[in-house]
Write a protein that holds these residues in place. Sequence first.
Motif, short mmCIF file in Angstrom:
data_model
loop_
_atom_site.label_atom_id
_atom_site.label_comp_id
_atom_site.label_asym_id
_atom_site.label_seq_id
_atom_site.Cartn_x
_atom_site.Cartn_y
_atom_site.Cartn_z
N GLU A 133 -1.37 -5.56 2.21
CA GLU A 133 -1.33 -5.29 3.65
C GLU A 133 -0.43 -6.28 4.36
O GLU A 133 0.41 -5.90 5.20
CB GLU A 133 -2.74 -5.37 4.21
CG GLU A 133 -2.83 -5.09 5.71
CD GLU A 133 -4.24 -5.20 6.25
OE1 GLU A 133 -4.46 -4.83 7.41
OE2 GLU A 133 -5.13 -5.67 5.50
N GLU A 141 6.09 1.19 7.27
CA GLU A 141 5.46 0.01 6.68
C GLU A 141 4.13 -0.30 7.37
O GLU A 141 3.17 -0.75 6.73
CB GLU A 141 6.40 -1.20 6.77
CG GLU A 141 7.67 -1.08 5.95
CD GLU A 141 7.41 -1.01 4.46
OE1 GLU A 141 6.30 -1.40 4.03
OE2 GLU A 141 8.30 -0.59 3.70
N THR A 142 4.05 -0.06 8.66
CA THR A 142 2.78 -0.24 9.36
C THR A 142 1.73 0.73 8.83
O THR A 142 0.56 0.37 8.64
CB THR A 142 2.98 -0.02 10.87
OG1 THR A 142 3.91 -0.99 11.37
CG2 THR A 142 1.66 -0.16 11.62
N SER A 174 -3.51 0.01 3.08
CA SER A 174 -4.00 -1.11 2.27
C SER A 174 -5.20 -1.76 2.93
O SER A 174 -6.14 -2.20 2.26
CB SER A 174 -2.89 -2.14 2.07
OG SER A 174 -1.80 -1.59 1.35
N HIS A 186 3.31 -5.48 3.65
CA HIS A 186 3.86 -4.37 4.44
C HIS A 186 4.04 -4.76 5.90
O HIS A 186 4.99 -4.30 6.56
CB HIS A 186 2.96 -3.14 4.32
CG HIS A 186 3.04 -2.46 2.99
ND1 HIS A 186 4.23 -1.98 2.47
CD2 HIS A 186 2.10 -2.18 2.05
CE1 HIS A 186 4.01 -1.43 1.29
NE2 HIS A 186 2.72 -1.54 1.01
N GLN A 187 3.17 -5.60 6.41
CA GLN A 187 3.36 -6.09 7.79
C GLN A 187 4.63 -6.91 7.90
O GLN A 187 5.35 -6.82 8.90
CB GLN A 187 2.14 -6.91 8.20
CG GLN A 187 0.88 -6.09 8.43
CD GLN A 187 -0.34 -6.95 8.67
OE1 GLN A 187 -0.37 -8.14 8.35
NE2 GLN A 187 -1.38 -6.36 9.23
N TYR A 241 1.57 -13.73 5.11
CA TYR A 241 1.64 -13.23 3.74
C TYR A 241 1.39 -14.36 2.73
O TYR A 241 0.61 -14.20 1.78
CB TYR A 241 3.00 -12.58 3.50
CG TYR A 241 3.23 -12.14 2.07
CD1 TYR A 241 2.49 -11.11 1.52
CD2 TYR A 241 4.17 -12.78 1.28
CE1 TYR A 241 2.68 -10.71 0.20
CE2 TYR A 241 4.39 -12.39 -0.03
CZ TYR A 241 3.64 -11.35 -0.56
OH TYR A 241 3.83 -10.97 -1.86
N SER A 268 0.53 -0.54 5.57
CA SER A 268 -0.34 -1.70 5.73
C SER A 268 -1.75 -1.27 6.14
O SER A 268 -2.74 -1.85 5.66
CB SER A 268 0.24 -2.68 6.77
OG SER A 268 0.13 -2.17 8.08
#
Length: 433
Positions: free
Chosen positions: A261, A124-125, A131, A264-265, A339, A128
């Motif tokens: 981004e 996921e990092t 993105s 995903h963070q 987010y 991110s």
Amino acid sequence: MPPQWPSGASYASTGTSTKAGMPWRSLVVDAKLRTVIERALAHNQDLAAAVANVASARAQYHVQRSEQLPTLSADAGATITRAVTGGGTASSGSTTLFTGDVGVSGFVIDLFGRQKNLSKAAFETYLSTASGARSTRFTVVSETATAYLTLAADRDLLQVSQDQVRSSERTVRLNEDLHDTGLVSGADVADARTLLAQAQADVAQNTTQVAQDRNALELLVGGSVEDALLPTSLGALDAGIANVPAGLSSSVLLDRPDVVEAEHQLKSANANVGAARAAFFPTISLTSMLGLASTALTSLFSGSTWSATPSASIPILGGTNRGNLDYARAQVDYYLATYRKAAQTAYRDVADGLARRGTILRQRQAQADLVAAAQKSYSISEAQYREGTDSFLTALVAQRTLYSARQTAIAADLTDLTNRVTLYEAIGSDDSL
């Protein structure tokens, strides 16, 4: 976020289009500006750093994912033994033992999902950062176009101030001639010189600003921009920048790069909570070894020995697990707020751009009418002054009004064109990226 865009007197209709955003090559029609943006996308250093950051995150993900798989290692060696006589002299006989070992080195069995969650967090990092790189591309396009438009506007302002200098010089000469013949007082000459000095100061200021605008543009491009690619005027770019459709729904913002981004963070932070929880459970590791030994290389693999060393550990008291779990949960709260703020900010950015679009055409038209009226007023008052039917003060005020109106008209034109670029970045939808 509200599901629909705002409406009211300040907002233009978004139309019936369901597709929001557009590729930047559709946004930018002007050929010279398109060439400059393509250079920026190829050589901008912020974008190069973002791409390198993506590569780094991808490598870190592969490193973390490899922790889920056992690591095989191989060792080989030889031991030479020689017999020694009582006098300390080595005998002619010797023995060489060749050995080889292949085995799994300390493999942790992921029964409770700790490694899996860490791998997911790393993935996921990586997403991110990808993105983030896409967001940087939007920013490079937007900032380059805005810098180009600003340079064009400041070139227009320089031209206006130079025109004013020439006009004021004629007015000063006229008043000096009239003063020499005793028809006007010295106050009229001083008033005329006042506007001339202001225009001359503006020429110097605008000359500096044009040079600084070019420096800013070349920094974004990552290299020099030749004169042939520079804008001639702001008016020539009016048809070269398109209006970006905003679509019917604000849900398009869920695909905006900075919002993705942040999403995903948040997912990465959630995965880290799972890994922190798993740290409270037993850790089971396995080390195994296949051993081979022979006095001759040719028969080294004729026999073997195998051994395995499993072990398990579980935390009882103390340690950092509780603190790590609390930290991971706090990070989830932080990235959740981030987010939400990213989504709300994206909505505000588009709403601001639509509000500006809804009124800017009326403002530009009113400003154009003001310039035309000021031009007519100045022409009449100057003619009356030359004929001696009106005072110089009336002509001077009209001249200053015209000068200010021309400057304000350029600012309104720049606001319109830069707002088109800003909406492109705010919507954040570009299939060509």
